[in-house]
Scaffold this motif. Structure first.
Motif, PDB file in Angstrom:
ATOM      1  N   ALA A 194     -11.486 -13.534  29.496  1.00 51.04           N
ATOM      2  CA  ALA A 194     -10.443 -12.648  28.998  1.00 51.04           C
ATOM      3  C   ALA A 194     -10.948 -11.215  28.863  1.00 51.04           C
ATOM      4  O   ALA A 194     -10.177 -10.264  28.977  1.00 51.04           O
ATOM      5  N   HIS A 195     -12.246 -11.032  28.605  1.00 47.47           N
ATOM      6  CA  HIS A 195     -12.817  -9.716  28.355  1.00 47.47           C
ATOM      7  C   HIS A 195     -13.877  -9.325  29.380  1.00 47.47           C
ATOM      8  O   HIS A 195     -14.456  -8.256  29.277  1.00 47.47           O
ATOM      9  N   LYS A 196     -14.155 -10.184  30.346  1.00 49.14           N
ATOM     10  CA  LYS A 196     -15.308 -10.018  31.233  1.00 49.14           C
ATOM     11  C   LYS A 196     -14.862 -10.074  32.693  1.00 49.14           C
ATOM     12  O   LYS A 196     -14.066 -10.928  33.083  1.00 49.14           O
ATOM     13  N   PHE A 197     -15.432  -9.162  33.518  1.00 53.83           N
ATOM     14  CA  PHE A 197     -15.013  -9.056  34.907  1.00 53.83           C
ATOM     15  C   PHE A 197     -16.210  -8.791  35.817  1.00 53.83           C
ATOM     16  O   PHE A 197     -17.170  -8.131  35.420  1.00 53.83           O
ATOM     17  N   LEU A 198     -16.123  -9.300  37.049  1.00 54.25           N
ATOM     18  CA  LEU A 198     -17.028  -8.879  38.105  1.00 54.25           C
ATOM     19  C   LEU A 198     -16.399  -7.649  38.731  1.00 54.25           C
ATOM     20  O   LEU A 198     -15.259  -7.707  39.206  1.00 54.25           O
ATOM     21  N   VAL A 199     -17.133  -6.532  38.735  1.00 57.78           N
ATOM     22  CA  VAL A 199     -16.560  -5.260  39.163  1.00 57.78           C
ATOM     23  C   VAL A 199     -17.456  -4.580  40.192  1.00 57.78           C
ATOM     24  O   VAL A 199     -18.655  -4.861  40.294  1.00 57.78           O
ATOM     25  N   CYS A 239     -19.178  -6.698  33.840  1.00 58.33           N
ATOM     26  CA  CYS A 239     -18.972  -5.788  32.720  1.00 58.33           C
ATOM     27  C   CYS A 239     -17.966  -6.375  31.736  1.00 58.33           C
ATOM     28  O   CYS A 239     -17.094  -7.166  32.117  1.00 58.33           O
ATOM     29  N   VAL A 240     -18.099  -5.974  30.475  1.00 59.47           N
ATOM     30  CA  VAL A 240     -17.242  -6.451  29.385  1.00 59.47           C
ATOM     31  C   VAL A 240     -16.394  -5.289  28.878  1.00 59.47           C
ATOM     32  O   VAL A 240     -16.873  -4.149  28.792  1.00 59.47           O
ATOM     33  N   LEU A 241     -15.146  -5.562  28.544  1.00 62.75           N
ATOM     34  CA  LEU A 241     -14.249  -4.519  28.062  1.00 62.75           C
ATOM     35  C   LEU A 241     -14.753  -3.878  26.772  1.00 62.75           C
ATOM     36  O   LEU A 241     -15.256  -4.570  25.877  1.00 62.75           O
ATOM     37  N   PHE A 244     -17.845  -5.762  21.618  1.00 56.41           N
ATOM     38  CA  PHE A 244     -17.444  -6.864  22.482  1.00 56.41           C
ATOM     39  C   PHE A 244     -17.877  -8.182  21.876  1.00 56.41           C
ATOM     40  O   PHE A 244     -18.601  -8.229  20.890  1.00 56.41           O
ATOM     41  N   GLY A 245     -17.471  -9.260  22.483  1.00 57.85           N
ATOM     42  CA  GLY A 245     -17.887 -10.577  22.022  1.00 57.85           C
ATOM     43  C   GLY A 245     -16.746 -11.573  22.139  1.00 57.85           C
ATOM     44  O   GLY A 245     -15.712 -11.295  22.715  1.00 57.85           O
TER      45      GLY A 245
END
Length: 264
Positions: A97-102, A163-165, A214-215
């Motif tokens: 929900a908060h983490k993406f491969l960018v 990366c995390v939002l 974050f978390g």
């Protein structure tokens, strides 16, 4: 609340006579629906537009005014202990929900500047001997690989990382941000985003971390909005109007949020 982001991409050979076509570009537009319910009280959406958002990388898809893609600010931690610094980035895959491969798309990296052990996404094939730098043979734009050395050709690639939002427009290493607006507001940063929903940082509690960090989300007191690319004006009707711990609903309606996007 919503599903993971769709990722727009090019599908080679899937069109007529083997032409490439774009897939997962968006969602059914209002013109394709029976008795569509546009935003109220003033309609600012049209038949060609839709609700929902998608990711995508310029190496594998082509954003347009009809089919935009999410614009992010990313700061990827690199394998040599440095970072890309905060700059334009695109979403390759949602990992939580908060983490993406960018991909860091503010500037492509020339093959002679590859960092050994760093992941990259090929942006320009050029004359690079990709097998010699760890990418194998038959390389195409969009392929992701981990560099084993530097090259000496004209190929380029985007640095890639997870990366995390974060609640800032200038994220530190390992973080990213996605901004949006509601009713002509200044930029607000997403704490959570899916294909149809976005949440802010209001009232967030994240384990042992501050709400600006974050978390794992352990308390949901944030405001939620319907995500789209085209307008931040008005409300849309949703099924089952009662919602707890989110924006106030009025006759089963929720405000729209316009997600920062690219159109080229």
């Amino acid at each position: 609340m919503g599903r993971a982001l769709k990722i727009a991409k090019t599908s080679p050979g899937s069109g007529n006579s083997g032409a490439s076509v774009q897939v997962d570009q968006g969602f059914p537009n209002f013109g394709s629906l029976t008795n569509p319910a546009f935003n109220t009280p003033v309609q600012t959406l049209d038949n060609a537009q839709f609700l929902g958002v998608v990711g995508g990388s310029p190496a594998t898809s082509t954003a347009s005014a009809t089919f935009p893609e999410i614009a992010a600010v990313v700061n990827i931690s690199l394998a040599d202990g440095t970072s890309t610094t905060a700059g334009a980035g695109r979403i390759i895959r949602q990992k939580g929900a908060h983490k993406f491969l960018v991909a860091y798309t503010a500037a492509a990296t020339a093959d002679e500047s590859f960092i050994t052990g760093q992941a990259y996404q090929v942006s320009t094939v050029g004359t690079t001997d990709w097998a010699a730098v760890g990418a194998g043979t038959g390389v195409a734009a969009g392929d992701i690989f981990t560099a084993t050395g530097v090259g000496a050709g004209t190929g380029e690639a985007y640095p890639v990382g997870v990366c995390v939002l974060a609640n800032t427009g200038s994220p530190s290493a390992g973080f990213m941000s996605i901004s949006y607006s509601v009713a002509d507001s200044a930029a607000v940063y997403a704490s959570y985003i899916t294909n149809k929903w976005v949440r802010d940082w209001n009232g967030m509690t994240y384990g042992n971390y501050a709400d600006s960090n974050f978390g794992e989300n352990v308390q949901s007191g944030e405001n939620a909005y319907i995500a789209n690319f085209f307008t931040d004006e008005g409300n849309v009707t949703v099924s089952g109007g009662e919602m707890v711990g989110t924006t106030s609903t009025d006759n089963a309606t929720i405000k729209l949020a316009q997600i920062s996007n690219v159109t080229s």
